[in-house]
Design an enzyme around this catalytic site. Structure first.
Site, PDB file in Angstrom:
ATOM      1  N   PRO A   9       0.783  -1.230   0.000  1.00  0.00           N
ATOM      2  CA  PRO A   9       0.000   0.000   0.000  1.00  0.00           C
ATOM      3  C   PRO A   9       0.818   1.285   0.000  1.00  0.00           C
ATOM      4  CG  PRO A   9      -0.170  -1.143   2.103  1.00  0.00           C
ATOM      5  CD  PRO A   9       0.491  -2.085   1.154  1.00  0.00           C
ATOM      6  N   ASN A  10       0.291   2.231  -0.746  1.00  0.00           N
ATOM      7  CA  ASN A  10       0.821   3.606  -0.829  1.00  0.00           C
ATOM      8  C   ASN A  10       2.102   3.744  -1.637  1.00  0.00           C
ATOM      9  OD1 ASN A  10      -1.303   4.746   0.874  1.00  0.00           O
ATOM     10  ND2 ASN A  10      -0.314   3.625   2.527  1.00  0.00           N
ATOM     11  N   ARG A  17       4.473  11.037  -1.954  1.00  0.00           N
ATOM     12  CA  ARG A  17       4.353  10.615  -0.567  1.00  0.00           C
ATOM     13  C   ARG A  17       5.652  10.867   0.217  1.00  0.00           C
ATOM     14  NH1 ARG A  17       4.797   4.327   1.160  1.00  0.00           N
ATOM     15  NH2 ARG A  17       4.092   4.672   3.272  1.00  0.00           N
ATOM     16  N   TYR A  22      10.869   8.877   1.338  1.00  0.00           N
ATOM     17  CA  TYR A  22      10.841   7.898   0.237  1.00  0.00           C
ATOM     18  C   TYR A  22      11.435   8.411  -1.074  1.00  0.00           C
ATOM     19  CZ  TYR A  22       7.792   5.559   3.566  1.00  0.00           C
ATOM     20  OH  TYR A  22       7.295   4.974   4.701  1.00  0.00           O
ATOM     21  N   ASN A  73       8.121  -5.608  -1.158  1.00  0.00           N
ATOM     22  CA  ASN A  73       8.055  -4.504  -0.203  1.00  0.00           C
ATOM     23  C   ASN A  73       6.596  -4.441   0.245  1.00  0.00           C
ATOM     24  OD1 ASN A  73       7.920  -2.189   1.267  1.00  0.00           O
ATOM     25  ND2 ASN A  73       9.014  -0.904  -0.211  1.00  0.00           N
ATOM     26  N   ALA A  76       3.254  -0.964   4.679  1.00  0.00           N
ATOM     27  CA  ALA A  76       2.738  -1.012   6.058  1.00  0.00           C
ATOM     28  C   ALA A  76       2.353  -2.426   6.483  1.00  0.00           C
ATOM     29  CB  ALA A  76       1.548  -0.070   6.192  1.00  0.00           C
ATOM     30  N   GLU A  97      13.064  -9.207   1.056  1.00  0.00           N
ATOM     31  CA  GLU A  97      12.259  -8.088   1.544  1.00  0.00           C
ATOM     32  C   GLU A  97      13.018  -6.785   1.270  1.00  0.00           C
ATOM     33  OE1 GLU A  97      12.366  -8.063   5.818  1.00  0.00           O
ATOM     34  OE2 GLU A  97      10.600  -6.792   5.984  1.00  0.00           O
ATOM     35  N   ARG A 106      13.377   4.052  12.417  1.00  0.00           N
ATOM     36  CA  ARG A 106      12.099   4.768  12.480  1.00  0.00           C
ATOM     37  C   ARG A 106      11.281   4.397  13.738  1.00  0.00           C
ATOM     38  NH1 ARG A 106       9.346   4.775   6.749  1.00  0.00           N
ATOM     39  NH2 ARG A 106       8.096   6.369   7.823  1.00  0.00           N
TER      40      ARG A 106
HETATM   41  C1  DQA Z   1       8.305   0.962   3.682  1.00  0.00           C
HETATM   42  C2  DQA Z   1       8.429   1.145   5.201  1.00  0.00           C
HETATM   43  C3  DQA Z   1       7.103   0.867   5.882  1.00  0.00           C
HETATM   44  O1  DQA Z   1       7.233   1.039   7.298  1.00  0.00           O
HETATM   45  C4  DQA Z   1       6.049   1.830   5.394  1.00  0.00           C
HETATM   46  O2  DQA Z   1       4.801   1.542   5.983  1.00  0.00           O
HETATM   47  C5  DQA Z   1       5.960   1.872   3.909  1.00  0.00           C
HETATM   48  C6  DQA Z   1       7.180   1.789   3.105  1.00  0.00           C
HETATM   49  C7  DQA Z   1       9.602   1.352   2.943  1.00  0.00           C
HETATM   50  O3  DQA Z   1       9.720   1.002   1.767  1.00  0.00           O
HETATM   51  O4  DQA Z   1      10.466   2.021   3.515  1.00  0.00           O
HETATM   52  O5  DQA Z   1       4.882   2.060   3.359  1.00  0.00           O
HETATM   53  O6  DQA Z   1       8.070  -0.416   3.423  1.00  0.00           O
END
Ligand code: DQA
Length: 145
Positions: A9-10, A17, A22, A73, A76, A97, A106
């Protein structure tokens, strides 16, 4: 060799974002990087993104017999999804991963990775280059059959 690259997601909002975390490159740039790295390494690649946990689980299940490895990846869902962990374990494909940011630096809620428990390797904090490193790892991984 055929590798499936999955994004959670996202990640479709890359570039927009939280660019301080990122980066400024968008999802299309990630797709282009992954495809050119695959071509350089001589592997076939398919890259997908979903905001839905069940879709990611379906894609992992469908990878069985169709792909030789998975780069994931889970975004979240990394920190919440036992379903993604179980799917990765079920298909038992070599998996890597990737996290764009350095999650270990973080928030406390990002310190657990369920998906990571089913992955041979975790690459974090290397930006989009992390995906290229993950493909390289799978492409050069000795066959363990
Ligand atoms: C993420 C890190 C995760 O904690 C976060 O929720 C993301 C992106 C990263 O690529 O750094 O959406 O996986």
């Amino acid at each position: 060799m055929k590798i499936l690259v999955l994004n959670g997601p996202n990640l479709n909002l890359l570039g927009v974002r939280e660019p301080g975390i990122y980066g400024t490159e968008n999802y299309a740039a990630l797709v282009a990087r992954v495809k050119s790295a695959a071509a350089r390494l001589g592997v076939e690649v398919e890259i997908r993104q979903s905001n839905h946990e069940g879709t990611l689980v379906d894609w992992i299940q469908e990878a069985r017999g169709a792909f030789d490895g998975i780069v994931i990846n889970p975004a979240a869902y990394t920190h919440t999804s036992v379903a993604i962990l179980d799917a990765l374990k079920a298909v038992a494909l070599p998996a890597v991963e990737v996290h764009i940011s350095d999650v270990k630096e973080r928030e406390p809620f990002r310190q657990i990775s369920y998906a990571g428990m089913a992955c041979e390797k975790t690459i974090m904090g290397k930006g989009l280059k992390g995906y290229e490193e993950a493909l390289e790892y799978l492409a050069n991984r000795p066959c363990q059959a």
